[in-house]
Design a protein around this motif. Structure first.
Motif, PDB file in Angstrom:
ATOM      1  N   ARG A  12      -9.345 -99.694 -43.938  1.00 47.51           N
ATOM      2  CA  ARG A  12      -8.205-100.588 -45.127  1.00 47.51           C
ATOM      3  C   ARG A  12      -9.100-100.835 -46.174  1.00 47.51           C
ATOM      4  O   ARG A  12      -8.966-102.432 -45.835  1.00 47.51           O
ATOM      5  CB  ARG A  12      -6.851-101.371 -44.251  1.00 47.51           C
ATOM      6  N   GLN A  13      -8.493-101.147 -46.903  1.00 53.18           N
ATOM      7  CA  GLN A  13      -9.209-100.652 -48.068  1.00 53.18           C
ATOM      8  C   GLN A  13      -8.092-102.267 -48.609  1.00 53.18           C
ATOM      9  O   GLN A  13      -6.939-102.853 -48.947  1.00 53.18           O
ATOM     10  CB  GLN A  13      -9.373-100.362 -49.720  1.00 53.18           C
ATOM     11  N   ALA A  14      -8.471-103.647 -49.369  1.00 52.18           N
ATOM     12  CA  ALA A  14      -8.469-104.956 -49.931  1.00 52.18           C
ATOM     13  C   ALA A  14      -7.354-103.969 -50.782  1.00 52.18           C
ATOM     14  O   ALA A  14      -7.538-103.493 -51.665  1.00 52.18           O
ATOM     15  CB  ALA A  14      -9.857-105.356 -51.049  1.00 52.18           C
ATOM     16  N   GLU A  15      -6.038-104.882 -50.292  1.00 57.15           N
ATOM     17  CA  GLU A  15      -5.160-105.438 -51.524  1.00 57.15           C
ATOM     18  C   GLU A  15      -5.090-105.938 -53.108  1.00 57.15           C
ATOM     19  O   GLU A  15      -4.436-105.495 -53.597  1.00 57.15           O
ATOM     20  CB  GLU A  15      -4.681-105.809 -51.208  1.00 57.15           C
ATOM     21  N   LYS A  16      -6.013-106.290 -52.650  1.00 55.76           N
ATOM     22  CA  LYS A  16      -6.517-107.526 -54.358  1.00 55.76           C
ATOM     23  C   LYS A  16      -7.373-107.724 -54.125  1.00 55.76           C
ATOM     24  O   LYS A  16      -9.021-108.042 -53.492  1.00 55.76           O
ATOM     25  CB  LYS A  16      -5.710-108.746 -54.410  1.00 55.76           C
ATOM     26  N   PRO A  17      -8.640-107.683 -55.899  1.00 56.41           N
ATOM     27  CA  PRO A  17      -9.662-108.197 -56.073  1.00 56.41           C
ATOM     28  C   PRO A  17     -10.302-109.270 -55.150  1.00 56.41           C
ATOM     29  O   PRO A  17     -10.032-110.448 -54.750  1.00 56.41           O
ATOM     30  CB  PRO A  17      -9.604-108.062 -57.365  1.00 56.41           C
ATOM     31  N   GLY A  18     -11.036-109.877 -54.422  1.00 51.43           N
ATOM     32  CA  GLY A  18     -11.393-110.308 -53.621  1.00 51.43           C
ATOM     33  C   GLY A  18     -11.170-110.355 -51.945  1.00 51.43           C
ATOM     34  O   GLY A  18     -12.280-111.087 -51.248  1.00 51.43           O
ATOM     35  N   TRP A  59     -11.851 -99.821 -22.605  1.00 50.47           N
ATOM     36  CA  TRP A  59     -11.320 -99.609 -23.712  1.00 50.47           C
ATOM     37  C   TRP A  59     -11.907-100.643 -24.395  1.00 50.47           C
ATOM     38  O   TRP A  59     -11.731-102.084 -24.350  1.00 50.47           O
ATOM     39  CB  TRP A  59      -9.815 -99.293 -23.570  1.00 50.47           C
ATOM     40  N   CYS A  60     -11.984-100.448 -25.845  1.00 46.81           N
ATOM     41  CA  CYS A  60     -12.380-101.958 -26.479  1.00 46.81           C
ATOM     42  C   CYS A  60     -11.429-102.070 -28.409  1.00 46.81           C
ATOM     43  O   CYS A  60     -11.542-100.629 -28.149  1.00 46.81           O
ATOM     44  CB  CYS A  60     -13.926-101.934 -26.707  1.00 46.81           C
ATOM     45  N   TYR A  61     -11.648-102.715 -28.764  1.00 47.79           N
ATOM     46  CA  TYR A  61     -10.323-102.973 -29.646  1.00 47.79           C
ATOM     47  C   TYR A  61     -11.567-103.970 -30.704  1.00 47.79           C
ATOM     48  O   TYR A  61     -12.311-105.074 -30.555  1.00 47.79           O
ATOM     49  CB  TYR A  61      -9.513-103.545 -29.895  1.00 47.79           C
ATOM     50  N   LEU A  62     -12.813-103.289 -32.113  1.00 48.15           N
ATOM     51  CA  LEU A  62     -12.930-104.330 -32.656  1.00 48.15           C
ATOM     52  C   LEU A  62     -12.774-103.936 -33.804  1.00 48.15           C
ATOM     53  O   LEU A  62     -12.239-103.004 -34.302  1.00 48.15           O
ATOM     54  CB  LEU A  62     -14.732-103.617 -32.920  1.00 48.15           C
ATOM     55  N   VAL A  63     -12.915-105.275 -34.520  1.00 51.14           N
ATOM     56  CA  VAL A  63     -12.461-105.584 -35.730  1.00 51.14           C
ATOM     57  C   VAL A  63     -13.106-106.174 -36.873  1.00 51.14           C
ATOM     58  O   VAL A  63     -13.926-107.873 -36.901  1.00 51.14           O
ATOM     59  CB  VAL A  63     -11.118-106.291 -36.132  1.00 51.14           C
ATOM     60  N   PHE A  64     -13.590-105.783 -38.044  1.00 52.61           N
ATOM     61  CA  PHE A  64     -14.452-106.206 -39.196  1.00 52.61           C
ATOM     62  C   PHE A  64     -14.149-106.945 -40.514  1.00 52.61           C
ATOM     63  O   PHE A  64     -13.616-105.775 -41.057  1.00 52.61           O
ATOM     64  CB  PHE A  64     -16.623-105.153 -38.795  1.00 52.61           C
ATOM     65  N   ARG A  73     -18.945 -95.137 -49.618  1.00 55.35           N
ATOM     66  CA  ARG A  73     -19.074 -93.976 -49.331  1.00 55.35           C
ATOM     67  C   ARG A  73     -17.539 -94.104 -48.030  1.00 55.35           C
ATOM     68  O   ARG A  73     -18.639 -94.012 -47.622  1.00 55.35           O
ATOM     69  CB  ARG A  73     -19.412 -92.938 -49.527  1.00 55.35           C
ATOM     70  N   TRP A  74     -16.442 -94.155 -48.241  1.00 54.88           N
ATOM     71  CA  TRP A  74     -15.740 -94.267 -46.977  1.00 54.88           C
ATOM     72  C   TRP A  74     -16.190 -94.000 -46.228  1.00 54.88           C
ATOM     73  O   TRP A  74     -16.092 -93.871 -44.655  1.00 54.88           O
ATOM     74  CB  TRP A  74     -15.138 -95.318 -48.101  1.00 54.88           C
ATOM     75  N   SER A  75     -15.101 -92.470 -46.879  1.00 53.30           N
ATOM     76  CA  SER A  75     -15.954 -91.418 -46.020  1.00 53.30           C
ATOM     77  C   SER A  75     -16.456 -90.909 -44.890  1.00 53.30           C
ATOM     78  O   SER A  75     -16.141 -90.598 -43.659  1.00 53.30           O
ATOM     79  CB  SER A  75     -14.841 -89.964 -46.427  1.00 53.30           C
ATOM     80  N   LEU A  76     -17.951 -91.481 -45.436  1.00 54.79           N
ATOM     81  CA  LEU A  76     -19.228 -90.909 -44.905  1.00 54.79           C
ATOM     82  C   LEU A  76     -19.283 -91.860 -44.058  1.00 54.79           C
ATOM     83  O   LEU A  76     -19.650 -91.686 -42.812  1.00 54.79           O
ATOM     84  CB  LEU A  76     -20.120 -90.449 -45.451  1.00 54.79           C
ATOM     85  N   LEU A  77     -18.670 -93.247 -44.712  1.00 56.06           N
ATOM     86  CA  LEU A  77     -19.028 -94.334 -43.325  1.00 56.06           C
ATOM     87  C   LEU A  77     -18.135 -94.312 -42.407  1.00 56.06           C
ATOM     88  O   LEU A  77     -18.630 -94.396 -40.960  1.00 56.06           O
ATOM     89  CB  LEU A  77     -18.188 -95.753 -43.919  1.00 56.06           C
TER      90      LEU A  77
END
Length: 460
Positions: A12-18, A59-64, A73-77
């Motif tokens: 999920r991309q940042a909603e605002k700068p910073g 089952w695991c759930y991770l958030v970074f 290149r987010w699609s490649l990531l």
């Protein structure tokens, strides 16, 4: 429990700068998954400023929360993160990475050989000087402006887009191009002929496993030509056979004084040279807060790849993280809370095992990489080493950061050797860079050592 394949990894991309970009991973668990994910995030040049991880054993759930850059290149990531996530069909039980099915076949090694007419300054990290490239950028932008005066309101966006493309072009270098092409550098040999020409030998593996095809080879050559320009004389790619690999083996000799000091496994009395943080390192173990887990609490100075270093250590010890929390504040201070257990599902009660784990974690926090500048006969040699995972993977972007540091110091590279050695029962990836001081531009050794370490640690 099921989940759509495309929802296993969500970015999920940042909603605002910073704001931070948020990466969530929701998949079956395995020991070492956190290490594998953090390694890929580090490989893409991202910094983790916050993280949460939890698992029920299956089952695991991770958030970074990560800090990115415009060229990511987010699609490649996402594709690379998906590749290390276990299949939904593996939820019958947690499994150790050592107990997985047969290890994959080692990738083919290719020899990438090219000759350049340029000197060595900046060849591996930038091929032209900034003023020249900046002039080229301005010239091209004005040309675009003249051709598109009739485009009205679209003009500003169009020129801005072109400027970004041109800036990316002159910021690139050979090592960055190889990283973007997903070619993993296994060994490098850089040498210079008496007439000033440079020959680079890169032994690489291809993450996409397509370098044997003509199309993939042409793509690689094209990207190198774009960066090196007219300085590139020739470029060849071939499968490295046993005879070629044998000829490229690095020198097995390292002076005992270097191996004794540089690879000393005893805990240092104070922080390493170049250490910037004022936060004292603290590691505490508590077995009273959870009936089934050992709590490890860490307070330390942040550095590039810190979470990867922690997860790599736990993976090597075959330790499962059931819940983890990480936070780094803007001042560079980090806090980690890790609820862990052994492979047998039990807490770590043995004081000897606790001390061994804490000592290893302390070592990895203070010295994740080893840096030294030494004499090699009449010449100066830069040595950088990092431990290799038990799975065989090395630390990402080390060579890229070394060449960047030397580029900033305006120091030429005469030759490079990269190889692996067993020292003190651990496998190390060792970079030996012979510096060229022929032009009289010699920096004090302690300055070179500190600057390289700061770049590698992300402190500059």
């Amino acid at each position: 429990m099921g989940i759509l394949y495309e929802d296993v990894v969500v970015i999920r991309q940042a909603e605002k700068p910073g704001d931070s970009i948020v990466i969530t991973v929701n998949c079956p668990d395995k020991t070492g998954l956190g290490c594998d994910l953090c390694r890929i995030i580090l490989l893409f040049g991202l910094s983790i400023c916050r993280g949460d991880a939890s698992t029920d054993g299956k089952w695991c759930y991770l958030v970074f929360w990560v800090v990115g850059k415009p060229s990511t290149r987010w699609s490649l990531l996402k594709k690379r993160l998906l590749e290390v996530c276990p299949s939904q069909f593996s939820t019958s039980g947690i499994y150790s990475y050592r107990l997985e099915n047969q290890p994959p076949k080692p990738p083919d090694v290719f020899l990438l050989k090219f000759w350049c007419s340029s000197d060595r300054k900046g060849l591996l990290h930038g091929s032209l000087s900034f003023p020249i490239k900046f002039f080229i950028v301005l010239t091209k932008c004005f040309a675009i402006f003249k051709r598109n005066l009739c485009m009205g309101s679209l003009l500003t966006d169009f020129i801005f887009e072109k400027i970004i493309v041109f800036i990316r072009l002159f910021e690139q270098d050979v090592t960055e191009v190889l990283c973007e092409l997903e070619l993993t550098i296994k060994r490098v040999k850089v040498s210079t002929t008496p007439d000033g020409k440079v020959m680079d030998l890169f032994f690489v593996t291809d993450t996409r496993e397509l370098l044997h095809t003509r199309k993939r080879q042409e793509e690689t050559v094209h990207h190198l030509q774009t960066v090196l320009g007219n300085t590139l004389i020739s470029c060849e790619i071939e499968l490295a056979g046993p005879d070629v690999t044998a000829c490229s083996q690095v020198s097995s000799f390292l002076p005992s004084a270097i191996t004794g000091d540089m690879f000393n496994l005893e805990l240092p009395v104070g922080p390493p040279s170049g250490f910037l943080g004022s936060t004292p390192l603290s590691i505490a173990v508590d077995n009273t807060l959870s009936p089934s887990h050992t709590l490890v609490q860490i307070h330390c100075q942040d550095h590039k790849g810190l979470i990867y270093d922690m997860m790599r250590t736990l993976k090597d010890y075959n330790i499962q993280v059931s819940y983890g929390r990480f936070f780094a504040n803007p001042k560079g201070n980090c806090e980690l809370d890790l609820f862990i257990m052994q492979a047998d599902g039990k807490k770590i009660m043995d004081p000897n095992k606790q001390n061994a784990l804490c000592s290893r974690l302390r070592m990895e926090l203070l010295h994740p990489l080893r840096v030294a500048v030494v004499s090699r006969g009449p010449d100066t040699e830069l040595l950088v080493a990092n431990p290799v995972e038990l799975s065989g993977r090395g630390r990402p972007l080390v060579f890229h950061d070394i060449t960047l540091a030397l580029k900033i110091l305006n120091i030429c590279i005469f030759s490079v050797e990269i190889g692996r050695r067993m020292i003190h029962d651990r496998e190390w990836e060792v970079y030996r860079i012979l510096l060229d001081e022929a032009d009289g531009n010699s920096e004090p050794r302690n300055k070179i050592q500190d600057h390289v370490r700061k770049i590698l640690m992300g402190w500059e």
